[in-house]
Scaffold this active site. Structure first.
Site, PDB file in Angstrom:
ATOM      1  N   THR A 188     -40.574  -1.653 -17.424  1.00  0.00           N
ATOM      2  CA  THR A 188     -40.568  -0.200 -17.585  1.00  0.00           C
ATOM      3  C   THR A 188     -41.792   0.594 -17.875  1.00  0.00           C
ATOM      4  O   THR A 188     -42.692   0.181 -18.607  1.00  0.00           O
ATOM      5  CB  THR A 188     -39.576   0.195 -18.729  1.00  0.00           C
ATOM      6  OG1 THR A 188     -38.365  -0.435 -18.483  1.00  0.00           O
ATOM      7  CG2 THR A 188     -39.349   1.668 -18.770  1.00  0.00           C
ATOM      8  N   ASP A 240     -39.379   4.738 -14.246  1.00  0.00           N
ATOM      9  CA  ASP A 240     -39.384   3.948 -13.009  1.00  0.00           C
ATOM     10  C   ASP A 240     -37.985   3.349 -12.852  1.00  0.00           C
ATOM     11  O   ASP A 240     -37.087   3.684 -13.624  1.00  0.00           O
ATOM     12  CB  ASP A 240     -40.471   2.854 -13.090  1.00  0.00           C
ATOM     13  CG  ASP A 240     -40.052   1.718 -13.990  1.00  0.00           C
ATOM     14  OD1 ASP A 240     -40.060   0.561 -13.548  1.00  0.00           O
ATOM     15  OD2 ASP A 240     -39.700   2.001 -15.151  1.00  0.00           O
ATOM     16  N   ARG A 287     -37.209  -0.271 -12.065  1.00  0.00           N
ATOM     17  CA  ARG A 287     -37.144  -1.735 -11.883  1.00  0.00           C
ATOM     18  C   ARG A 287     -36.548  -2.399 -13.119  1.00  0.00           C
ATOM     19  O   ARG A 287     -36.946  -2.093 -14.245  1.00  0.00           O
ATOM     20  CB  ARG A 287     -38.548  -2.273 -11.644  1.00  0.00           C
ATOM     21  CG  ARG A 287     -38.619  -3.809 -11.603  1.00  0.00           C
ATOM     22  CD  ARG A 287     -40.029  -4.291 -11.435  1.00  0.00           C
ATOM     23  NE  ARG A 287     -40.464  -4.166 -10.048  1.00  0.00           N
ATOM     24  CZ  ARG A 287     -41.628  -4.601  -9.597  1.00  0.00           C
ATOM     25  NH1 ARG A 287     -42.475  -5.160 -10.418  1.00  0.00           N
ATOM     26  NH2 ARG A 287     -41.951  -4.447  -8.334  1.00  0.00           N
ATOM     27  N   LYS A 303     -32.646   4.485 -15.619  1.00  0.00           N
ATOM     28  CA  LYS A 303     -33.120   4.341 -16.994  1.00  0.00           C
ATOM     29  C   LYS A 303     -33.044   5.631 -17.782  1.00  0.00           C
ATOM     30  O   LYS A 303     -33.337   5.636 -18.975  1.00  0.00           O
ATOM     31  CB  LYS A 303     -34.565   3.855 -16.994  1.00  0.00           C
ATOM     32  CG  LYS A 303     -34.677   2.492 -16.347  1.00  0.00           C
ATOM     33  CD  LYS A 303     -36.048   1.918 -16.462  1.00  0.00           C
ATOM     34  CE  LYS A 303     -36.165   0.696 -15.568  1.00  0.00           C
ATOM     35  NZ  LYS A 303     -37.469   0.107 -15.583  1.00  0.00           N
ATOM     36  N   GLY A 354     -36.826  -1.817 -22.980  1.00  0.00           N
ATOM     37  CA  GLY A 354     -36.479  -2.941 -23.836  1.00  0.00           C
ATOM     38  C   GLY A 354     -35.336  -3.709 -23.204  1.00  0.00           C
ATOM     39  O   GLY A 354     -35.204  -3.761 -21.998  1.00  0.00           O
ATOM     40  N   SER A 382     -43.673  -1.271 -21.028  1.00  0.00           N
ATOM     41  CA  SER A 382     -44.850  -2.096 -20.729  1.00  0.00           C
ATOM     42  C   SER A 382     -45.890  -1.304 -19.963  1.00  0.00           C
ATOM     43  O   SER A 382     -47.077  -1.596 -20.032  1.00  0.00           O
ATOM     44  CB  SER A 382     -44.438  -3.333 -19.943  1.00  0.00           C
ATOM     45  OG  SER A 382     -43.736  -2.937 -18.790  1.00  0.00           O
ATOM     46  N   ASP A 398     -48.653  -1.778 -13.559  1.00  0.00           N
ATOM     47  CA  ASP A 398     -47.949  -2.664 -14.478  1.00  0.00           C
ATOM     48  C   ASP A 398     -46.971  -3.512 -13.685  1.00  0.00           C
ATOM     49  O   ASP A 398     -46.219  -3.009 -12.877  1.00  0.00           O
ATOM     50  CB  ASP A 398     -47.206  -1.837 -15.529  1.00  0.00           C
ATOM     51  CG  ASP A 398     -46.349  -2.685 -16.426  1.00  0.00           C
ATOM     52  OD1 ASP A 398     -45.207  -2.298 -16.679  1.00  0.00           O
ATOM     53  OD2 ASP A 398     -46.830  -3.744 -16.850  1.00  0.00           O
ATOM     54  N   SER A 429     -43.056  -2.772 -14.117  1.00  0.00           N
ATOM     55  CA  SER A 429     -42.482  -1.518 -13.616  1.00  0.00           C
ATOM     56  C   SER A 429     -42.653  -1.492 -12.125  1.00  0.00           C
ATOM     57  O   SER A 429     -43.610  -2.045 -11.582  1.00  0.00           O
ATOM     58  CB  SER A 429     -43.200  -0.308 -14.190  1.00  0.00           C
ATOM     59  OG  SER A 429     -43.444  -0.460 -15.552  1.00  0.00           O
TER      60      SER A 429
END
Lengths: 204, 273
Positions: free
Chosen positions: B40, B56, B58, B72, B86, B168, B205, B208
């Site tokens: 995320t 995002d 994923r 999300k 998380g 992240s 990242d 994500s």
């Protein structure tokens, strides 16, 4: 060694045109020893709702028994069958209740909801729902299954084509996984019939 | 079945029945499974008319992407939305639970929910479980006291900020905000900034990826732009698809025909005497 690799399993559910297919392998093992080659992983709750359970076999059977109990109570109270979306929320709640001491199972739920629209969903072992529009996979062979399904999936497939696609994806993925295999068991469900087929695969 | 399983469910909340068995398995060297995380990048900003949230799409299970298009940004109240990072089950369960509590509170008070109410309910729950409920949230909304943006950490601490990032990909997104954010952005500039921040998380990242969801909340109005940007389309699909001329070998076939269930609505005579 992970708890999910104790028994070994492979599950796919895929959506077609007004139909869905749910398939599993047939092996039950204790780590590297095979103890059964006809293990049932996919259960029917009512004519339009199926659930497959991957992961630890004992938790899968316990969870199935608890869910059958809840579903039968629902049928008695509401005088109708449970919709797949409702069932998915029920499974998610039951799994999240055990958040800090979970069941070691990953369910794959497939059903026909209102207007015969196919519904599929999977969850991790603590109930995080993933609603997909194309396919869902679970089990020790899941990484191969993801790749195989991504490659061969097409939207709006007819039941016969869907059967071929799911069989090929399942058999090719379990061939690359030691812990699952020994044939396949696949249900293709349309609004008018359920076709259950046992597939011949490599017996190793 | 034991009596506790027959009361369905007895008190709600968590059930610790299987903990002893799972500990025993762990001691024997059998590791517990990894849960689905939302790797995320989630962000929020305050702009001149309200709040913009972005995320995002994923969801990961270890190193594997298990959902390429998950949601999300969770609904809390008509004027409050919450992004979650998380463990996926924790963010979904905690936001659903607080959303129901807010609805009950609205019925009880007869007023629009305030963001600070949602914040207090969330932080109380998370602190109660001492960080074991692993949900990192960005909560934003507009109520009668104005626009509010908060971050909530898994242990229950909160921050109130003009722009916030979590997950992240938060460092990648924060870099964009720190250089480009200013007060008094208008709607289009705000959406563009949020998309840029999420895209920097998506591309830099590994946790994500996929698409960008945006939610714009203003006084009395909200807009949920699901898949506002799709910067990662799948371009390599074979147009012919795959056909399997050699059929799969089938051992047994069983066909069960299904009849359409007739719904019988009774005429209501049963109670008449």
């Amino acid at each position: 060694m992970s708890i999910f690799e104790y028994n070994g399993s492979a599950l796919i559910a895929m959506v077609g045109k007004n139909c869905f297919a749910i398939a599993s392998d047939r092996r039950l093992g204790v780590q590297l020893q095979t103890i059964a080659t006809d293990f049932q992983r996919i259960y029917k709750f009512h004519d339009r709702l199926f659930m497959g359970l991957s992961g630890l076999a004992t938790d899968a059977q316990t969870l199935y028994q608890r869910l059958v109990f809840r579903h039968k109570l629902y049928q008695l109270r509401e005088e109708r069958d449970m919709k797949p979306e409702t069932f998915a929320s029920l499974v998610s709640a039951l799994l999240y209740e055990k958040r800090f001491g979970p069941y070691f199972c990953q369910p794959v739920i497939a059903g026909l909801s209102d207007e015969n629209k196919p519904f599929i969903c999977t969850m991790d072992s603590i109930g995080a729902k993933e609603l997909a529009k194309d396919f869902v996979v679970a089990g020790t062979a899941s990484e191969s299954l993801y790749g195989a399904c991504e490659a061969v999936f097409k939207p709006d497939m007819e039941p016969e084509e869907l059967f071929e696609t799911v069989s090929q994806a399942l058999l090719s993925s379990v061939d690359r996984d030691c812990l699952s295999g020994w044939g396949g068991h696949i249900y293709v469900v349309t609004p008018t019939e359920i076709k259950e087929r046992i597939l011949k695969g490599r017996m190793d | 079945m034991s009596k506790s399983a027959v009361d369905v469910p007895p008190m709600g909340g968590f059930n610790f029945d299987l903990c002893r068995r799972n500990d025993m398995l762990a001691k024997k060297g059998v590791n517990p499974p990894s849960f689905r995380k939302t790797g995320t990048t989630i962000v929020g900003i305050v702009f001149q008319d309200g709040i913009i949230l972005g995320a995002d799409t994923r969801a990961t299970e270890g190193p594997i992407v298990c959902d390429k298009n998950c949601e999300k940004i969770h609904y809390m109240a008509p004027n409050i939305y919450c992004c979650g990072a998380g463990t996926a089950a924790d963010t979904e369960a905690v936001t659903d639970m607080v959303s129901s509590q807010l609805q009950l509170h609205r019925y009880h008070t007869g007023r629009e929910s305030r963001v600070i109410t949602a914040l207090t309910l969330l932080k109380k729950h998370l602190f109660n479980y001492q960080g074991y409920v692993s949900a990192a949230l960005v909560l934003g909304g507009v109520d009668c006291t104005g626009p509010h943006l908060h971050t909530i950490y898994p242990h229950g601490s909160t921050d109130t900020l003009p722009f916030a990032t979590m997950g992240s990909g938060s460092l990648a997104a924060m870099a964009i905000f720190e250089s480009k954010y200013r007060e008094g952005l208008n709607r289009d500039e705000g959406i563009k900034l949020v998309c840029e921040a999420i895209c920097s998380g998506v591309f830099n990242d590994l946790g994500s990826g996929s698409n960008v969801d945006v939610c714009v909340i203003t006084k009395g109005h909200k807009e949920y732009l699901r898949n506002h940007m799709l910067p990662n389309p799948r371009t390599y699909i074979s147009s012919r698809g795959y056909t399997f001329p050699k059929k799969t070998e089938v051992l047994i076939t069983k066909i069960t025909p299904l009849k359409d269930k007739e719904v019988v609505i009774e005429g209501g005579d049963a109670m008449e005497e």
